[in-house]
Design a protein around this motif. Structure first.
Motif, PDB file in Angstrom:
ATOM      1  N   GLY A 175       0.819  -1.207   0.000  1.00 55.60           N
ATOM      2  CA  GLY A 175       0.000   0.000   0.000  1.00 55.60           C
ATOM      3  C   GLY A 175       0.850   1.253   0.000  1.00 55.60           C
ATOM      4  N   GLY A 176       1.919   1.244   0.813  1.00 56.60           N
ATOM      5  CA  GLY A 176       2.810   2.393   0.858  1.00 56.60           C
ATOM      6  C   GLY A 176       3.531   2.614  -0.463  1.00 56.60           C
ATOM      7  N   ALA A 177       3.927   1.513  -1.115  1.00 59.87           N
ATOM      8  CA  ALA A 177       4.614   1.637  -2.397  1.00 59.87           C
ATOM      9  C   ALA A 177       3.707   2.276  -3.448  1.00 59.87           C
ATOM     10  CB  ALA A 177       5.088   0.263  -2.864  1.00 59.87           C
ATOM     11  N   PHE A 178       2.465   1.850  -3.500  1.00 53.66           N
ATOM     12  CA  PHE A 178       1.522   2.439  -4.461  1.00 53.66           C
ATOM     13  C   PHE A 178       1.175   3.880  -4.082  1.00 53.66           C
ATOM     14  CE2 PHE A 178       0.266  -2.045  -5.616  1.00 53.66           C
ATOM     15  CZ  PHE A 178       0.688  -1.960  -6.932  1.00 53.66           C
ATOM     16  N   ALA A 179       1.138   4.160  -2.780  1.00 54.79           N
ATOM     17  CA  ALA A 179       0.769   5.504  -2.326  1.00 54.79           C
ATOM     18  C   ALA A 179       1.760   6.556  -2.804  1.00 54.79           C
ATOM     19  CB  ALA A 179       0.663   5.533  -0.804  1.00 54.79           C
ATOM     20  N   VAL A 180       3.029   6.178  -2.953  1.00 60.70           N
ATOM     21  CA  VAL A 180       4.055   7.152  -3.362  1.00 60.70           C
ATOM     22  C   VAL A 180       4.448   6.988  -4.824  1.00 60.70           C
ATOM     23  CG1 VAL A 180       4.968   7.315  -1.023  1.00 60.70           C
ATOM     24  CG2 VAL A 180       5.915   5.616  -2.589  1.00 60.70           C
ATOM     25  N   SER A 181       3.758   6.100  -5.544  1.00 64.47           N
ATOM     26  CA  SER A 181       4.104   5.853  -6.940  1.00 64.47           C
ATOM     27  C   SER A 181       3.134   6.573  -7.876  1.00 64.47           C
ATOM     28  CB  SER A 181       4.075   4.357  -7.243  1.00 64.47           C
ATOM     29  OG  SER A 181       2.741   3.885  -7.289  1.00 64.47           O
ATOM     30  N   SER A 182       3.483   6.578  -9.161  1.00 62.01           N
ATOM     31  CA  SER A 182       2.607   7.202 -10.151  1.00 62.01           C
ATOM     32  C   SER A 182       1.358   6.372 -10.406  1.00 62.01           C
ATOM     33  CB  SER A 182       3.371   7.396 -11.470  1.00 62.01           C
ATOM     34  OG  SER A 182       3.845   6.142 -11.954  1.00 62.01           O
ATOM     35  N   ALA A 183       1.387   5.112 -10.000  1.00 66.24           N
ATOM     36  CA  ALA A 183       0.217   4.249 -10.197  1.00 66.24           C
ATOM     37  C   ALA A 183      -0.947   4.679  -9.324  1.00 66.24           C
ATOM     38  CB  ALA A 183       0.583   2.795  -9.896  1.00 66.24           C
ATOM     39  N   SER A 184      -0.688   5.364  -8.239  1.00 70.06           N
ATOM     40  CA  SER A 184      -1.658   5.902  -7.293  1.00 70.06           C
ATOM     41  C   SER A 184      -2.176   4.827  -6.348  1.00 70.06           C
ATOM     42  CB  SER A 184      -2.839   6.582  -8.000  1.00 70.06           C
ATOM     43  OG  SER A 184      -3.831   5.644  -8.360  1.00 70.06           O
ATOM     44  N   TRP A 185      -2.853   5.267  -5.287  1.00 66.67           N
ATOM     45  CA  TRP A 185      -3.367   4.385  -4.248  1.00 66.67           C
ATOM     46  C   TRP A 185      -4.372   3.374  -4.798  1.00 66.67           C
ATOM     47  CZ3 TRP A 185      -8.607   4.375  -3.707  1.00 66.67           C
ATOM     48  CH2 TRP A 185      -9.324   5.479  -4.182  1.00 66.67           C
ATOM     49  N   ARG A 186      -4.991   3.683  -5.939  1.00 62.88           N
ATOM     50  CA  ARG A 186      -6.028   2.796  -6.466  1.00 62.88           C
ATOM     51  C   ARG A 186      -5.486   1.399  -6.775  1.00 62.88           C
ATOM     52  NH1 ARG A 186     -10.741   5.401  -7.620  1.00 62.88           N
ATOM     53  NH2 ARG A 186     -10.672   7.688  -7.590  1.00 62.88           N
ATOM     54  N   TRP A 187      -4.210   1.319  -7.138  1.00 55.31           N
ATOM     55  CA  TRP A 187      -3.644   0.015  -7.468  1.00 55.31           C
ATOM     56  C   TRP A 187      -3.373  -0.828  -6.233  1.00 55.31           C
ATOM     57  CZ3 TRP A 187      -3.190  -3.246 -11.358  1.00 55.31           C
ATOM     58  CH2 TRP A 187      -3.541  -2.776 -12.618  1.00 55.31           C
ATOM     59  N   ALA A 188      -3.458  -0.231  -5.060  1.00 58.53           N
ATOM     60  CA  ALA A 188      -3.384  -1.028  -3.838  1.00 58.53           C
ATOM     61  C   ALA A 188      -4.561  -2.002  -3.773  1.00 58.53           C
ATOM     62  CB  ALA A 188      -3.384  -0.121  -2.606  1.00 58.53           C
ATOM     63  N   PHE A 189      -5.662  -1.645  -4.428  1.00 58.07           N
ATOM     64  CA  PHE A 189      -6.843  -2.509  -4.488  1.00 58.07           C
ATOM     65  C   PHE A 189      -6.936  -3.250  -5.821  1.00 58.07           C
ATOM     66  CE2 PHE A 189      -7.857   1.173  -1.762  1.00 58.07           C
ATOM     67  CZ  PHE A 189      -7.978   0.502  -0.557  1.00 58.07           C
ATOM     68  N   TYR A 190      -6.557  -2.586  -6.903  1.00 58.16           N
ATOM     69  CA  TYR A 190      -6.588  -3.244  -8.215  1.00 58.16           C
ATOM     70  C   TYR A 190      -5.634  -4.436  -8.285  1.00 58.16           C
ATOM     71  CZ  TYR A 190      -9.335   0.342 -10.703  1.00 58.16           C
ATOM     72  OH  TYR A 190     -10.339   1.177 -11.144  1.00 58.16           O
ATOM     73  N   ILE A 191      -4.566  -4.422  -7.475  1.00 59.41           N
ATOM     74  CA  ILE A 191      -3.563  -5.471  -7.547  1.00 59.41           C
ATOM     75  C   ILE A 191      -4.158  -6.852  -7.286  1.00 59.41           C
ATOM     76  CG2 ILE A 191      -2.923  -5.316  -5.107  1.00 59.41           C
ATOM     77  CD1 ILE A 191      -0.551  -5.930  -8.089  1.00 59.41           C
ATOM     78  N   ASN A 192      -5.278  -6.894  -6.565  1.00 60.22           N
ATOM     79  CA  ASN A 192      -5.931  -8.179  -6.294  1.00 60.22           C
ATOM     80  C   ASN A 192      -6.460  -8.851  -7.566  1.00 60.22           C
ATOM     81  OD1 ASN A 192      -5.639  -8.220  -3.448  1.00 60.22           O
ATOM     82  ND2 ASN A 192      -7.338  -6.783  -3.250  1.00 60.22           N
TER      83      ASN A 192
END
Length: 540
Positions: A175-192
């Protein structure tokens, strides 16, 4: 070894149930099934904690600070609300079908979270995913209880706990990695979604089927469910978490809204206890909560001990990244990485406990020894301050990890060994409520303490600066909050020290839980269980 028929209070033969699945299940198929179950448990653990480090960017996009906490709490709250109902479903329907439906809910909720246009949609998605995730985890435990060799049940249960633990720790990291990346926080959930896509062939074509009640049609099975009990159980857990979340943080404790919520919760709890005790609108065999298990002292103590272990583990996972974020200025990813020492130790001792339990057999000793470590670690964490060195914090949390790792998962194997096959599903659901349910409740209680104590401590510490309440609430959200970054250096210093002190107070919940774990372990039966399956083979 003879199992205990709790309903009759007599010993029952441990010979296999004639309706049990064939022991000739191909080894390759069982191996792939185990891999799929472990990865499914990992995904569930991942989503349990993944919201911990994405709340800041979510707040930046949607605002609604008063609803932000539901992004984290909504998932475990939904899980605990349906655990008992899911347990009954697995006791009636094909485990493969329920697992696939659970996966669909989990993925649908994750997709909704990733594409959420507003905070409300995000929270709904988290609730849906929580329901599906609980079904996936319970399916893993059910598969193990039905298909595994008796001598390997504790090890496989440890593997499921190991997988969940890995996911729970990786959650904040990813979650932290996506939060600071260009992919945005949304991919913390899309990754599933892509991860589930890789597992889909195994879930659909490899996982074996097991229908525990093949003689009943679907409608008959649905009619046998205790729907009143399921509704009251869900309402009891949900209202308790809602009351804790609202009290103090959103509404004053003395407000009419809070009083009404607590009153309704108390009424639902009383109604649930009475309905289950006297089997109102159901029967003793069909009621949602396995009340008959409460007749056995060791089952009650196992429930309490597993709950206490869940408290220590849940609080450590959620509040250690927050501590380092405030005291060392860590970003979401770096703060989460600091949890790796904890998870390595935790996982190691989950596996050690699961692997050695069949050899040692004396299960109560794990709780006795584990309680010593959790008490020591929790008491040490209660002393941390903003200037406490990371090395000391790592050592303290390692003590908690040892204790909680030894006690987190073994109750499943002990219960399975002490009940008859017909009570296997009840036993799993019983410990599930203790493990996952208490994790949700512990996080709600810890959040309530953090928000209320932190607000009061900050208000006292910053009284000379005439800061409004909204600043104080936002400051509790993290050292990277916009309000805190723009504050004078002295205000930042005082805030960091005060929040670190507050987090230490939150670990008081772990001290209380560890003490209760120690007391419970003392009263457990000192016995040696046969967990190797040898006596079962003799009975056959």
């Amino acid at each position: 070894m003879a199992n205990l028929d709790v309903e009759s209070g007599e010993k029952a033969s441990s010979a296999p149930n004639p309706e049990a699945p064939s022991p000739e299940l191909a080894r390759w198929k069982w191996t792939l099934t185990l891999i799929g179950l472990c990865l499914g448990s990992l995904l569930y653990g991942l989503d349990t904690t993944i919201a911990a480090d994405v709340q800041a960017p979510i707040y930046e996009q949607f605002g609604e600070i008063e609803n932000l906490t539901w992004v984290g709490i909504g998932f475990p709250m939904a899980s605990v609300a349906v655990i008992l109902l899911l347990g009954r479903l697995f006791d009636l329907f094909d485990v493969k079908i329920i697992n696939i439906v659970s996966v669909a809910l989990f993925e649908g909720g994750s997709a909704l979270c990733g594409g959420a246009p507003n905070m409300s949609a995000l929270i709904v998605g988290r609730v849906i995913a929580g329901i599906g995730g609980a079904g996936m985890y319970l399916a893993a435990l059910t598969y193990v209880s039905v298909f595994a060799e008796p001598s390997k049940v504790s090890l496989y249960n440890a593997l499921m706990g190991f997988s969940w633990g890995v996911g729970a720790i990786l959650g904040p990291v990813i979650g932290g990695a996506f939060a600071v990346s260009s992919a945005s926080w949304r991919w913390a959930f899309y990754i599933n979604l892509p991860l589930a896509g890789l597992l889909a062939p195994a879930w659909l074509f490899v996982f074996p089927s097991h229908n525990p009640a093949p003689s009943l049609d679907v409608f008959t099975k649905l009619r046998t469910l205790d729907w009143v009990g399921a509704l009251l159980n869900a309402a009891t857990y949900t209202l308790f978490i809602v009351a804790l979340t609202f009290s103090g943080a959103r509404f004053a404790w003395s407000s009419s809204t809070v009083i009404v919520i607590w009153a309704v919760w108390a009424a639902c709890l009383l109604a649930f206890v009475l309905q289950q005790t006297f089997s109102i609108f159901t029967s003793p065999e069909r009621r949602i909560f396995p009340v008959h298990l409460l007749r056995h002292k060791d089952f009650i103590l196992l429930y309490i001990a597993t709950s206490c272990s869940a408290v220590a583990n849940g609080v450590a996972i959620y509040y250690m990244p927050l501590f380092f974020a405030f005291t060392h200025g860590d970003g979401p990813l770096q703060a989460a990485v600091r949890l790796l020492p904890y998870i390595i130790v935790f996982i190691t001792f989950v596996l050690i406990a699961g692997g050695t339990l069949p050899v040692i057999g004396r299960w109560s000793i794990y709780f006795v020894v584990g309680s010593v470590f959790t008490i020591a670690g929790s008491a040490a964490m209660f002393t941390i301050r903003a200037d406490t060195s990371p090395a000391k914090v790592y050592a303290y949390e390692a003590l908690i990890a040892i204790g909680s790792g030894m006690t987190f998962q073994i109750a499943y194997a002990v219960m399975a060994a002490k009940v008859t096959r017909k009570d296997q599903a009840n036993a799993i659901g019983f410990i599930n409520v203790a493990q996952l349910g208490t994790t949700a409740l512990a996080l709600a209680i810890a959040s309530c303490l953090f928000q209320n104590l932190g607000f009061n401590f900050l208000k006292d510490a910053l009284t000379d600066y005439d800061l409004d309440d909204s600043f104080l609430r936002a400051a509790l959200g993290g050292a990277a909050s916009a309000q805190l970054q723009s504050a004078p250096p002295e205000v930042v210093r005082i805030t960091v020290e005060t929040v670190a002190y507050t987090i230490a107070r939150v670990f008081g919940t772990c001290i209380a839980a560890s003490a209760l774990l120690a007391v419970s372990s003392v009263f457990m039966t000192w016995e040696k269980l046969d967990l190797t399956g040898q006596e079962q083979e003799k009975a056959i």
